[in-house]
Design a protein around this motif. Sequence first.
Motif, PDB file in Angstrom:
ATOM      1  N   ALA A 153      33.569  48.472  46.052  1.00 56.88           N
ATOM      2  CA  ALA A 153      32.855  48.313  44.782  1.00 56.88           C
ATOM      3  C   ALA A 153      33.832  48.135  43.623  1.00 56.88           C
ATOM      4  N   ALA A 154      34.914  48.922  43.612  1.00 51.97           N
ATOM      5  CA  ALA A 154      35.910  48.792  42.540  1.00 51.97           C
ATOM      6  C   ALA A 154      36.603  47.437  42.593  1.00 51.97           C
ATOM      7  N   ALA A 155      36.851  46.915  43.797  1.00 50.58           N
ATOM      8  CA  ALA A 155      37.483  45.603  43.924  1.00 50.58           C
ATOM      9  C   ALA A 155      36.579  44.496  43.394  1.00 50.58           C
ATOM     10  N   ILE A 156      35.276  44.604  43.634  1.00 53.47           N
ATOM     11  CA  ILE A 156      34.339  43.600  43.119  1.00 53.47           C
ATOM     12  C   ILE A 156      34.298  43.646  41.590  1.00 53.47           C
ATOM     13  N   ILE A 157      34.271  44.852  41.017  1.00 58.84           N
ATOM     14  CA  ILE A 157      34.241  44.991  39.558  1.00 58.84           C
ATOM     15  C   ILE A 157      35.515  44.428  38.941  1.00 58.84           C
ATOM     16  N   ALA A 158      36.678  44.804  39.500  1.00 52.60           N
ATOM     17  CA  ALA A 158      37.950  44.329  38.954  1.00 52.60           C
ATOM     18  C   ALA A 158      38.085  42.818  39.099  1.00 52.60           C
ATOM     19  N   SER A 159      37.618  42.259  40.208  1.00 56.94           N
ATOM     20  CA  SER A 159      37.706  40.808  40.409  1.00 56.94           C
ATOM     21  C   SER A 159      36.840  40.059  39.405  1.00 56.94           C
ATOM     22  N   SER A 160      35.640  40.579  39.137  1.00 58.94           N
ATOM     23  CA  SER A 160      34.755  39.926  38.182  1.00 58.94           C
ATOM     24  C   SER A 160      35.352  39.939  36.775  1.00 58.94           C
ATOM     25  N   VAL A 161      35.916  41.066  36.382  1.00 52.28           N
ATOM     26  CA  VAL A 161      36.530  41.156  35.055  1.00 52.28           C
ATOM     27  C   VAL A 161      37.778  40.280  34.978  1.00 52.28           C
ATOM     28  N   ALA A 162      38.563  40.221  36.057  1.00 58.82           N
ATOM     29  CA  ALA A 162      39.755  39.384  36.060  1.00 58.82           C
ATOM     30  C   ALA A 162      39.391  37.900  35.977  1.00 58.82           C
ATOM     31  N   LEU A 163      38.296  37.487  36.630  1.00 58.06           N
ATOM     32  CA  LEU A 163      37.846  36.103  36.516  1.00 58.06           C
ATOM     33  C   LEU A 163      37.454  35.769  35.083  1.00 58.06           C
ATOM     34  N   ALA A 164      36.737  36.681  34.434  1.00 61.92           N
ATOM     35  CA  ALA A 164      36.382  36.447  33.030  1.00 61.92           C
ATOM     36  C   ALA A 164      37.615  36.446  32.143  1.00 61.92           C
ATOM     37  N   ASP A 165      38.592  37.300  32.448  1.00 58.13           N
ATOM     38  CA  ASP A 165      39.831  37.339  31.668  1.00 58.13           C
ATOM     39  C   ASP A 165      40.631  36.050  31.832  1.00 58.13           C
ATOM     40  N   ALA A 166      40.488  35.386  32.994  1.00 61.87           N
ATOM     41  CA  ALA A 166      41.176  34.119  33.222  1.00 61.87           C
ATOM     42  C   ALA A 166      40.483  32.940  32.551  1.00 61.87           C
ATOM     43  N   GLY A 167      39.318  33.164  31.953  1.00 60.20           N
ATOM     44  CA  GLY A 167      38.604  32.094  31.275  1.00 60.20           C
ATOM     45  C   GLY A 167      37.803  31.210  32.194  1.00 60.20           C
ATOM     46  N   ILE A 168      37.488  31.685  33.393  1.00 57.37           N
ATOM     47  CA  ILE A 168      36.698  30.906  34.347  1.00 57.37           C
ATOM     48  C   ILE A 168      35.216  31.108  34.039  1.00 57.37           C
ATOM     49  N   GLU A 169      34.477  30.007  33.953  1.00 52.96           N
ATOM     50  CA  GLU A 169      33.063  30.075  33.567  1.00 52.96           C
ATOM     51  C   GLU A 169      32.241  30.703  34.685  1.00 52.96           C
ATOM     52  N   MET A 170      31.414  31.669  34.317  1.00 47.66           N
ATOM     53  CA  MET A 170      30.580  32.382  35.269  1.00 47.66           C
ATOM     54  C   MET A 170      29.160  32.474  34.730  1.00 47.66           C
ATOM     55  N   LEU A 171      28.211  32.614  35.638  1.00 49.31           N
ATOM     56  CA  LEU A 171      26.823  32.808  35.232  1.00 49.31           C
ATOM     57  C   LEU A 171      26.604  34.195  34.656  1.00 49.31           C
ATOM     58  N   ASP A 172      27.265  35.177  35.223  1.00 48.12           N
ATOM     59  CA  ASP A 172      27.138  36.569  34.777  1.00 48.12           C
ATOM     60  C   ASP A 172      28.242  37.380  35.431  1.00 48.12           C
ATOM     61  N   GLN A 173      28.530  38.530  34.846  1.00 45.66           N
ATOM     62  CA  GLN A 173      29.470  39.457  35.460  1.00 45.66           C
ATOM     63  C   GLN A 173      28.850  40.092  36.700  1.00 45.66           C
ATOM     64  N   VAL A 174      29.656  40.306  37.722  1.00 45.30           N
ATOM     65  CA  VAL A 174      29.189  40.936  38.959  1.00 45.30           C
ATOM     66  C   VAL A 174      29.658  42.392  38.957  1.00 45.30           C
ATOM     67  N   THR A 175      28.717  43.293  38.918  1.00 46.71           N
ATOM     68  CA  THR A 175      29.026  44.710  39.012  1.00 46.71           C
ATOM     69  C   THR A 175      28.646  45.210  40.398  1.00 46.71           C
ATOM     70  N   ALA A 176      29.186  46.349  40.795  1.00 49.73           N
ATOM     71  CA  ALA A 176      28.952  46.874  42.137  1.00 49.73           C
ATOM     72  C   ALA A 176      28.896  48.387  42.083  1.00 49.73           C
ATOM     73  N   CYS A 177      28.153  48.952  43.026  1.00 42.97           N
ATOM     74  CA  CYS A 177      28.019  50.402  43.126  1.00 42.97           C
ATOM     75  C   CYS A 177      27.809  50.753  44.593  1.00 42.97           C
ATOM     76  N   SER A 178      28.276  51.937  44.999  1.00 41.61           N
ATOM     77  CA  SER A 178      28.211  52.354  46.400  1.00 41.61           C
ATOM     78  C   SER A 178      27.484  53.689  46.509  1.00 41.61           C
ATOM     79  N   ALA A 179      26.975  53.954  47.720  1.00 42.33           N
ATOM     80  CA  ALA A 179      26.281  55.210  48.009  1.00 42.33           C
ATOM     81  C   ALA A 179      26.395  55.479  49.500  1.00 42.33           C
ATOM     82  N   ILE A 180      26.240  56.744  49.885  1.00 41.58           N
ATOM     83  CA  ILE A 180      26.248  57.126  51.294  1.00 41.58           C
ATOM     84  C   ILE A 180      24.984  57.913  51.608  1.00 41.58           C
ATOM     85  N   TYR A 181      24.606  57.890  52.889  1.00 42.17           N
ATOM     86  CA  TYR A 181      23.466  58.658  53.372  1.00 42.17           C
ATOM     87  C   TYR A 181      23.995  59.860  54.148  1.00 42.17           C
ATOM     88  N   MET A 182      23.368  60.996  53.923  1.00 35.46           N
ATOM     89  CA  MET A 182      23.741  62.194  54.658  1.00 35.46           C
ATOM     90  C   MET A 182      22.524  63.106  54.759  1.00 35.46           C
TER      91      MET A 182
END
Length: 259
Positions: A153-182
């Motif tokens: 999830a952190a890699a997806i968030i960092a990659s999305s922000v880095a793409l926007a920082d590089a000036g690459i056109e995107m439809l929207d920022q991609v955020t991510a979140c994780s959960a576990i079952y127990m």
Amino acid sequence: MDRKRVTGPEVSVAPLLKAQETAPLLDSNNKRHDQRSMDAIRPLFLKTGLVTQSNGSAYIEVGNTKVVCAVYGPRQLKKAAFSRNGTLNCEFRFSTFSCTKRRGHIRDTQEKEYSHILEQALAPAVRLELLPKSAIDIYINVLENDGTSSCIAAAIIASSVALADAGIEMLDQVTACSAIYMKNQILMDATDKEEQQKDGSIVLSYMPSLNEVTHILQTGQSDSAITSQAIEQCIDGGSKIYSVMSSALLQSLETGVAA
């Protein structure tokens, strides 16, 4: 008698190993070890512009999970055949010292699988049709691993922000979140110790402005009701993370204007 070898004892005895008891993850007040509730995520730190040689970069900390991402491109593919859409290349790597067990220098099958997952999660948001015969390279390096699901999830968030920082056109920022079952309970943003007792996990990638899910990664077994509840909680958590991503990008723009 062979004097060049050290002879071992004639009779060997198996060592006595003390069985490790798994401590309960929740106390009497349904609080975790870090005093978080079951549906709370860890504090998040996000900063852009860490790798100066790249076109865009981002650094993220989620608790003890630390991930750095660098984006290079878009670059022209000279030897490849013509394609109307650009290509997105992701390389996910664990540092040798990032995990409890030391990792190797050569990428293993798990890292290749996570690289493919990142491509699937980010590709729907990037406007690759505007970059024909071009490629964008994303390099993710995990400096510290405190939960495999949270690393993805952190890699997806960092990659999305880095793409926007590089000036690459995107439809929207991609955020991510994780959960576990127990035991029919859902723990959001689990740590490495909590993941050792999990029955299953889920990582959800989400575009908040468009209200679209780009990717879902689920492992283990769970009921359909638990899975639906986990998806709703991950969407809610991703919406909260989206504000942190926007603030980091605005801060980088203000810093660039001031410079």
